[in-house]
Scaffold this motif. Sequence first.
Motif, PDB file in Angstrom:
ATOM      1  N   ASN A   1      20.624 -42.735   9.009  1.00 48.96           N
ATOM      2  CA  ASN A   1      20.484 -41.939  10.231  1.00 48.96           C
ATOM      3  C   ASN A   1      19.019 -41.761  10.611  1.00 48.96           C
ATOM      4  O   ASN A   1      18.666 -41.825  11.788  1.00 48.96           O
ATOM      5  N   GLU A   2      18.160 -41.559   9.628  1.00 53.21           N
ATOM      6  CA  GLU A   2      16.730 -41.359   9.918  1.00 53.21           C
ATOM      7  C   GLU A   2      16.140 -42.577  10.621  1.00 53.21           C
ATOM      8  O   GLU A   2      15.334 -42.453  11.539  1.00 53.21           O
TER       9      GLU A   2
ATOM     10  N   VAL B   1      17.845 -44.783  12.457  1.00 49.73           N
ATOM     11  CA  VAL B   1      18.437 -44.823  13.792  1.00 49.73           C
ATOM     12  C   VAL B   1      17.700 -43.850  14.706  1.00 49.73           C
ATOM     13  O   VAL B   1      17.348 -44.198  15.847  1.00 49.73           O
ATOM     14  N   GLU B   2      17.441 -42.641  14.209  1.00 48.64           N
ATOM     15  CA  GLU B   2      16.729 -41.640  15.010  1.00 48.64           C
ATOM     16  C   GLU B   2      15.327 -42.122  15.372  1.00 48.64           C
ATOM     17  O   GLU B   2      14.888 -41.979  16.509  1.00 48.64           O
TER      18      GLU B   2
END
Length: 94
Positions: free
Chosen positions: A76-77, A79-80
């Motif tokens: 997720n990090e 992607v962010e």
Amino acid sequence: MLVSEEAPFILTLNPQLRDAFIAEAAAEGLTTSQVAEALVREYLARRRQARDEEVLFQQMIEEGRASMRAGIGIPNEQVEAESAAWCAAILRKA
């Protein structure tokens, strides 16, 4: 014994809505039963589509979770960070 293909369905409406419904159906040359049946069919089709979309969405979520468990997914990090960089690049071009 013969079984009727149609069954009565009682719908309670306020008088103004009922009168407008009857008038609009008649203006199209349809009976209120024909319009009501079409509305019910449309409602059922929308509900069926919504359920199908929900099943598909849940499958996509599970596939994503499975890929993460298998070490294939993107954290997720990351992607962010990539999303923030992409947005910043777009804003710079504007």
